[in-house]
Structure formats: C-alpha cells, structure tokens
Design a protein around this motif. Structure first.
Motif, short mmCIF file in Angstrom:
data_model
loop_
_atom_site.label_atom_id
_atom_site.label_comp_id
_atom_site.label_asym_id
_atom_site.label_seq_id
_atom_site.Cartn_x
_atom_site.Cartn_y
_atom_site.Cartn_z
N ARG A 221 -53.14 4.37 81.13
CA ARG A 221 -52.25 5.49 81.38
C ARG A 221 -51.07 5.47 80.41
O ARG A 221 -50.62 6.51 79.93
N GLY A 222 -50.55 4.27 80.12
CA GLY A 222 -49.44 4.16 79.19
C GLY A 222 -49.80 4.69 77.81
O GLY A 222 -49.02 5.39 77.16
N LEU B 182 -49.02 8.56 73.77
CA LEU B 182 -49.68 9.13 72.59
C LEU B 182 -49.01 10.42 72.13
O LEU B 182 -48.64 10.53 70.94
N PRO B 183 -48.80 11.41 72.99
CA PRO B 183 -48.12 12.63 72.53
C PRO B 183 -46.66 12.39 72.15
O PRO B 183 -46.13 13.08 71.27
N SER C 142 -45.46 3.17 66.43
CA SER C 142 -46.42 3.30 67.52
C SER C 142 -46.42 2.07 68.42
O SER C 142 -46.35 2.18 69.65
N ILE C 143 -46.49 0.90 67.80
CA ILE C 143 -46.57 -0.33 68.60
C ILE C 143 -45.26 -0.60 69.32
O ILE C 143 -45.25 -0.99 70.50
N LEU C 144 -44.14 -0.40 68.65
CA LEU C 144 -42.85 -0.68 69.29
C LEU C 144 -42.56 0.30 70.43
O LEU C 144 -42.01 -0.10 71.47
N VAL C 145 -42.92 1.57 70.25
CA VAL C 145 -42.71 2.53 71.34
C VAL C 145 -43.56 2.16 72.55
O VAL C 145 -43.08 2.15 73.69
N HIS C 146 -44.82 1.83 72.31
CA HIS C 146 -45.69 1.44 73.43
C HIS C 146 -45.20 0.15 74.07
O HIS C 146 -45.39 -0.07 75.29
N SER C 147 -44.54 -0.71 73.30
CA SER C 147 -44.06 -1.99 73.82
C SER C 147 -42.87 -1.82 74.76
O SER C 147 -42.43 -2.80 75.36
N LEU C 148 -42.35 -0.61 74.88
CA LEU C 148 -41.34 -0.35 75.90
C LEU C 148 -41.94 -0.49 77.30
O LEU C 148 -41.21 -0.72 78.27
N LEU C 149 -43.27 -0.33 77.40
CA LEU C 149 -43.93 -0.36 78.70
C LEU C 149 -44.91 -1.51 78.85
O LEU C 149 -45.52 -1.66 79.90
N ASP C 150 -45.08 -2.31 77.79
CA ASP C 150 -46.07 -3.37 77.89
C ASP C 150 -45.72 -4.53 76.98
O ASP C 150 -44.73 -4.50 76.26
#
Length: 931
Positions: A249-250, A255-256, A494-502
């Motif tokens: 889900r994250g 992604l958008p 991309s990786i750093l933004v997603h790493s806000l949640l994981d």
C-alpha cells in the motif's frame, strides 16, 4: 569571483586521460561490487551469524575501492569548490556512528552500523570521482539499470514457479539460497503471497521498483537509439506488474507523490511523454495482472510448465506491445510535440500545469480504485489492499505508535543517540503495546535514534545541501541538459520519500544506491568556489592521511570480524550435526576471541557449558559459562537470550534468588513480554513457598508481594489494550496464561483472598484446562494431579504437532506449537512444585501420588531433563508390579536410563518383565520417542 560549475568535468578528468586503463578498471570493479551487493547484504540489525558476514565483506570491498580511488586521484584532489568539500564531509557520517558507540545500547549492532556507514561513505567518495568523467558516468548508469532489470526478472522467475532456475543462477555466491531456493523471494503473510525478489520484504521491493520505474521512463526518453527505447519500454510492464504483486500500500500511495514531484523538474514536452509512456504501460499491465496473479498463486503451490509458459506469454506479450508503442511515441510523437510546444517551454510556470492536472487525475484514479467497484478489475488480493487504504487501517495506526515510542527513545538519548541498532535493542522498553517490530518504519526517525541530534543534523545537512545545490543548479542550467544528474535524483528521491514510511535503508543495497545517487547529484550540482583556498600539499596529504588511517583501521577490523563471523557460523552448523563438546567449542572460542560481546556466540558457548555441567557436575564449565555471559552482557545489557542464560546459570548453581533477580531487575526492559512476567511470577511464587516452609514471614511477604505486583501489571496491561482503536492490532499475545494463573492464584489463596484466586484461575485456565476451575476442587491432591496430567497430555500433543510442522517446512507453525508445548509443560511442573510444597507444609492433606509423579516424570522426560525425570519417577516406584501405574513408572524409569545410556536398574527390569513380558518392547518404544 569565478562562475559556479554545473556538473562540468573537474580536474580529476585529467588523471583519467593519463591513466584511462586504471580508471576503467576501477569503474568495472565498482559495477561488479554493485552487482554483488543485492544478493549478499541483508538486514543490518539482525543478530544472526549467517547475515552479518556480508556486512564486513561489503566494508572490506568498498574500503579497497576507496583506497584504489585515493591512489588514482591523489594528484587531482583539491579543496577548491563545495563539491570537493563534500568528499571530506562524507567522513563525518561514519564518525557520528563511532561517537554513538559511547552510549550504545548494543555494541554489536552499533559496530555493524559503523561498518555500514563506512561502506556508504566509501561508495559516495568513490562515485564522486568516477562520475565526473562522462563515459564512466554513463557506464555506471548502464550497469545500475542492468542490475535493476535483472532483479525484476529474478523476482518474476520466482513468482512464476521457476525458483529452481532462479536459485541456480545466484546460489553459487548468495548465502540466501538454501536447498536450491532463494529464501522468501515470494513471501507469505496475512495478505497471502507477496513478491519480494531479492529483498525478502515486499515494501522495500516496492520502493526499489518505484525508483526504477521512473528511471526506466527517463532512460527511454533520453535514449537516441531505437534499441534502447525498445528495451526500456519493454521493461515498464514487468516493473509495474511486479509493483502490484508486492501488495504494498505504501508503494501504491507514494508512487503518484514521487511522480508529481519528478514532473516539476521537467519541461512540458517531457512531462507529456512521461505521462503517456506510464499510461500505456499501466493500462497493459492492468490487463494482464489478473491472470499473472492467478497463475503465480497456482505455480507457487504446484508447478506446471503449461501454466508457467502461459504466465510468461502474458508478460512478454504485454511488454513487447509496450516496447513497440514506446518506440512509436519516441520516433513520431516526441518530435511533433517538440515542434508544437517548444516555444511554450520558456514561459514562466509552463512546467506547473501538468503536475497540477496530475494531482486531480491521481485523485480521480484513487477514487475509482478505492471507492468504487472499478477495483474489481484487479485481482482480489490487490483490490482488498486498495480498499483498506485509510488512516484507520492497522498498519497506519501501528506506524503512528512506532513514531510516538521512537520519540520517547530520543528524549532519553538526545545528543549522541543509542548507537546503531538502538531501536531493535530498546523498543520493548518503550513500546506502547506488545507489537513486534525491530524497525521504526521511518528511516529518518531511526537515524535520529541511533546517532542523536548531533549525528542527525550532520546527516540532514549533508543530504539537504546536495539536494538544494543540485536543484538550484538544475533550475539555473544554461542549456537543456536533461541528463545532468537526473538519473541519480530519481533514485535518491524515490527511495528517501518511501523511507518516510518504511525501513528501506536498513538494506545495505538500498543504502548503497542512495549514496551512489547522492554522489551523482553532487557531481552535477551547482558548486561554488570556497572562500578559502586549500591548495597546499599538506592539506591534500593531511586529508589522505586521515582517510588512509581510518580506512586501514576499518579494513583491519573487517578482516577480524569476517574471520569471527565465519567461526560463529561454523559453530552454528556444527551444533546441528555434532555431539562433540570440543569440536563445537573450538570455533566459538575463536569467534569470541575477536568479539567477546558477540551475543549469538556467547549464548551458544554458555548453553554448551551449562549442558556439559549438568552431565559432569564439573564446576569449571559453570565458571566459564558465567565469565562468557558477564563479559557479553557488559556491551549487550538488553539481550534477552543472554539474560535468560544468566538466570539458567544461577539455577544450576542453586542460587534461585539470584535467578529471580535477573528477571525482576530486567523486567522493565521487556514491558510487554508475557513469558518474561510468567517466569518472574513463577519464581517469586516458588521462593515465597520456600520461605513459608521455613516460617520466614518477611521473605514470604517480599516474594508474594512481588509476584502480585507483577500480576497486577499484567491485568492492568490487558485492560489498557482494550482501549486501543479496534483497527489497531495488539501485536504479540498478552494474557493471563495457565502458569501465571496457577502461581498468582496460589498466592491469593494463601493470603486468604479466595474470590480473587478463583477469578485468576478461571481467567488463565483456558485452552484445555476449562473443566479444572471448580472452586471446590482447587488446591487438593486430585486437582494438582489433574492439572499435571492435563498439562502432560496437551504438551505431548503440541510436541507432536510441532514435529509435524517442522518436517513440512512450516517453521512458524512449529515455533508456535513449541511455545505452546513449553507452556503446558511448565504449568505441570509448577503444579508439581506447589503440590510438593503443600505436602511438606501439610496443607489441606495434599499428598504426592504415584500417578502425579508419573505424569510429572513424563513432562520432564519430554522436556529432555532426563536426570530430573529419573529422580521423580523413582519416587513413585513400589514393589507392587501388578499395579498398572507402578508398571508404567518402571517402564519410564528404564526408558530414561536407556535414553541416557546409563546403567540399567536390573532389579526393576527383571520384576517388570516378570509381570508383563511385553514391557521390553514398550520400554524401547518410550526410549525411541522423538523429542
């Protein structure tokens, strides 16, 4: 003042021109390292010897790359611009982790993270020099893309049932391949099967796929050759389908977000092309996701070549169509758009309109797939995941809880932090409810915990400086240099933004990608000259001297750690196949010689010594166990296994009070561990009974009060958990288990609170004990005997189920059944201790009957405590061999002796065989029972 430099070749290119062969050799070695890393380096904060060695190997290899880079570019080094200063600033990152060692919660994990940060710094500095040369930069980009595409293909091979082929491709160098299969390339959780490829964690794979989806689009539009356009367009569908198969889900939510952020960097024509290519690939991916999902689920249950070919047919067909359409768009539509819209690109705010429209479009698509039946076009598992996207969903609520608890840690360790792996060591002390998460699920918070405010400010200053300078230079660029570092921005963002949640950056390969990308952005960023010029030879020599000494020291350490890790893993393998004390001990001693605080090795050696002591009664083994444990616990005070072993040492020494205090003094470290509290209450209860038998009223009161206080903590915790939002999962179990109820209820009974005792018994006597809660039967011989007999039956059944689960490879179920077995057996043993104490104190006419002793001995036998089993069973033996209970007692006594390979009691054997000649076969059956 000279003009800023925007990604132009620096002076290092002159060295490349003089030594092109050396530069290319370093570049190839760098790419090979990048290809090795994803299959080798796993989670950093684990404590298992098979996963730690690649950390040290990665530090060794990256250090060698750094030394080679330093030699090659020694003459080119100048502290002239801001870019040059970053090569020195990168060394502050591992330095902050070194400082955090001063107050580390776990020295072992903190050292692992120090090696990790050194690897990142080495990668950053090496990339800073290599990427300044255009041809090497392009080659490294091509290498990174090739590795990414291979990872996507590897994941799909596993999804479509070809795990044997996938395992054979990487098994020769990857420790993760066991039995020909890459572990958890397709993982299973409560949502069903989820694709993870090399990462073994679906959400991190989603972050990786998100990054390289956008990189593939960038490469597609950048490419001038039709082969490149076709290849990158072809890969869009496999990446999107893989992203959907992660069920993350994250990933789907962010992604958008990343897409719109990236659009802001592009000109209108590029924005349209990006959107068009992704729309084409997205539509074709959605068309095949349903059958590919169904076929994957089928193939992971039972492989058939026809189903596999069908799945690959869908994938390859859709990919080929996407590649062909991408080629058409780039060949015909892109030039037309450039002619039509080229003049508008110079207008102010021209690049803002499409991102704004995209926000509305994303909202509309989200509404369709989340709020309407349009999600039914997706596979059921993906549709369900989308349907559950909301702020009341359990994973969202759990993350908010992690973040609140993380700030509690920061409050207590504000300046230098807890050291690497601090959250994994400390979270049980700070957690709000009994969740099980060794990760904060937010990289930035986890970094703040580990290095404190000082280290966090250094890190954030480092990355924000690179991002701000790169973006400023990108916006101000004098020509439309679309390729100017944007490849690397996509990956890092991309990786750093997603790493806000994981916790993506707990994976070394993801961290390596980020720091490589930061290097690529730094090469292309706006780099102003420094106000102070540092062109002196002593500056270069001093920098390289410090770099060389620090790198050399860590390389020396890494060699020692590699050797120690190899010995630890060898010992772990030997434990499974060898019965030789000396053979198993030798590698453990070697492992601990380099790292006396290595928790796994210390635990194994202590356990080994304690078992040998039980057999030989030689105090030397106990002394060694104690020395090993106390030395390790100095650096690992929160390690539960080491503390448990220490309590076991005190038990063998007959120092029950010291063992009790191990649990009491460390209870606050494991605030929601019901098994820890159960041990504490059990020990306090039995010590209180001993004090009662000695008429030591103050001792009795002390232990009973302690046990009841812990019991109240448990019941208060149970009530608190009821206040959690209904959507939030509680986490680990936290309830009154049968042993806790037995011991707490016994204390309440002895203190005269019969009503509370009955309530406690009824609350904990579940899962097979429900019929033993009649108030009139409690604390009698018959009741104790019934509890022990029921515990033996339930434990034996759980033992059998655990063995069956392990034989089928279902380790999770096996572990669950083993835990149940241990609890049942402990309930029986504690009931026996209470019965024996009541007998000695002449309470309520309680006696210890042969039947009660028989079931207790069986529990001890199946718990592999053979000496205790023999002693217990012998207590019940009589001369009446016509009595079936007595014959069974004799049978089990002889089976225990046979199992221990000790001298058989011939008198008992002869009498038993004389009573029933079939008993010989029954003895062998019991002795051969699998345990």
């Amino acid at each position: 003042m000279s003009k800023p430099v925007y990604g132009k070749q620096a002076s290092s290119s002159k060295v490349i021109e003089k030594s092109p062969g050396a530069a290319w050799a370093l570049c190839i070695a760098f790419i090979l390292f990048l290809g090795w890393a994803p299959f080798q380096v796993g989670l950093f904060n684990g404590m298992r010897s098979e996963f730690e060695k690649p950390i040290y190997v990665a530090a060794l290899l990256s250090g060698l790359l750094l030394l080679a880079c330093a030699i090659l570019y020694f003459k080119a080094f100048r502290l002239e611009g801001q870019r040059d200063l970053l090569t020195a600033a990168a060394l502050l990152l591992p330095l902050t982790y070194a400082l955090s060692l001063l107050g580390a919660a776990s020295h072992y994990m903190a050292m692992n993270m120090l090696f990790t940060q050194f690897t990142y710094a080495a990668i950053f500095i090496t990339s800073m020099y290599l990427l300044r040369q255009k041809r090497l930069n392009y080659t490294i980009q091509l290498g990174v893309l090739t590795i990414a595409y291979l990872i996507v293909g590897f994941g799909l091979l596993n999804w479509l049932g070809s795990w044997k082929l996938a395992g054979s491709l990487v098994g020769w160098f990857s420790p993760t391949v066991v039995g020909g299969r890459y572990g958890d390339a397709v993982m299973t959780d409560s949502n069903g099967l989820r694709l993870t490829s090399i990462f073994q964690y679906a959400n991190t794979y989603a972050a990786f796929l998100m990054a390289f989806l956008f990189v593939a689009v960038f490469a597609l539009i950048r490419s001038r050759k039709w082969t490149g356009q076709l290849m990158h367009g072809f890969m869009l569908v496999p990446i999107i389908v893989s992203l959907l198969l992660t069920l993350s889900r994250g990933g789907l939510v962010l992604l958008p977000v990343v897409f719109i952020l990236l659009l802001l960097f592009l000109k209108p024509v590029q924005q349209i092309l990006w959107t068009l290519h992704l729309a084409i690939a997205g539509v074709l991916s959605l068309l095949i996701t349903n059958p590919v999902t169904s076929l994957g689920l089928e193939l992971n249950s039972a492989f058939t070549s026809s189903a596999a070919l069908k799945g690959w047919g869908y994938l390859l067909g859709a990919s080929a169509c996407t590649g062909a359409l991408s080629l058409v768009v780039q060949r015909y539509l892109a030039p037309w758009l450039s002619r039509k819209l080229g003049s508008t690109e110079s207008r102010r705010w021209s690049g803002v309109w499409l991102p704004l429209v995209s926000v509305a479009g994303v909202a509309a698509i989200a509404f369709l797939f989340i709020g309407t039946s349009a999600r039914n076009v997706l596979p059921a598992n993906i549709g369900t995941r989308l349907e559950n996207i909301n702020f009341r969903q359990h994973s969202v609520l759990e993350r908010f809880t992690f973040y609140k608890d993380a700030m509690k840690v920061v409050k207590d360790y504000p300046v230098l932090g807890t050291g690497g792996g601090g959250w994994a060591s400390l979270y049980e002390h700070y957690q709000n409810n009994p969740y099980l998460s060794r990760q904060v699920h937010n990289f930035f918070l986890q970094y703040l915990i580990e290095v404190g405010i000082v280290g966090f400010l250094v890190f954030m200053g480092f990355i924000l400086f690179i991002f701000s300078k790169y973006i400023r230079g990108y916006v101000k660029r004098e020509n439309d240099d679309y390729n100017n570092g944007f490849f690397y921005l996509i990956i890092a963002l991309s990786i750093l933004v997603h790493s806000l949640l994981d916790f993506n950056l707990s994976y070394a390969f993801m961290g390596i990608l980020v720091f490589l990308s930061l290097g690529g952005m730094a090469v292309a960023m706006e780099s102003k000259p420094l106000r102070l010029q540092w062109k002196k030879l002593w500056v270069r020599a001093g920098y390289y001297g410090l770099l060389g000494i620090g790198t050399g020291y860590l390389l020396f350490l890494s060699l020692g750690y590699i050797s120690s890790s190899s010995e630890a893993y060898a010992a772990k393998k030997l434990i499974q196949v060898s019965q030789s004390y000396e053979e198993i001990k030798a590698p453990l001693v070697k492992a601990l010689k380099t790292r006396p605080n290595h928790p796994e090795s210390a635990t194994y050696l202590s356990l080994l010594d304690q078992k040998v002591y039980e057999q030989t009664k030689n105090e030397q083994f106990l002394d060694e166990a104690y020395a090993v444990l106390t030395l390790a616990l100095k650096d690992e005070p929160y390690n539960k296994e080491l503390l448990t072993q220490l309590a076991g040492y005190y038990d063998l020494k007959g120092q029950s009070d010291e063992a009790y205090h191990v649990y009491l003094d460390n209870a606050d470290k494991f605030m929601w561990d019901i098994n820890w509290y159960d041990q504490l209450i059990s020990r306090a209860s039995l010590l209180g009974l001993q004090a009662y038998a000695k008429q030591d009223e103050s001792g009795q009161q002390k232990y009973f009060d302690s046990a009841l206080a812990v019991y109240k903590h448990i019941t208060d915790g149970i009530e608190y958990l009821k206040s959690l939002p209904p959507e939030q999962l509680q986490g680990r179990e936290f309830f009154v288990i049968s042993t806790t109820a037995l011991n707490a209820g016994r204390i309440q009974h002895m203190t005269g609170d019969e009503e509370a005792a009955l309530t406690t018994i009824k609350q904990g006597f579940i899962n097979g004990y429900e019929d033993l809660t009649d108030a009139g039967r409690l604390w009698t011989t018959e009741w104790y005997s019934a509890v022990i007999g029921r515990s033996q039956e339930l434990g034996a059944a759980a033992l059998k189920r655990a063995q069956e689960a392990y034989s089928l490879g279902n380790n999770d179920l096996g572990d669950q059944e083993t835990l149940g077995k241990n609890r049942y057996f402990k309930t029986g043993l504690d009931a026996y201790a209470h019965a024996a104490a009541d007998r000695d104190a002449q309470q309520q006419g309680v006696t210890v009957t042969p039947e009660l002793l028989l079931n207790t001995g069986k529990i001890q036998y199946m718990s592999q405590d053979m000496q205790a089993a023999e002693a217990t069973l012998k207590q019940g033996l009589s001369e009446d061999y016509s009595n079936p209970i007595n014959r069974e007692l004799a049978r089990w006594v002889l089976a225990v002796q046979q199992r221990m390979q000790s001298a058989q009691d011939q008198a008992v054997y002869q009498k038993l065989i004389a009573a029933d000649s079939e008993e010989a076969a029954k003895i062998n059956e019991v002795a051969g029972m699998p345990l």
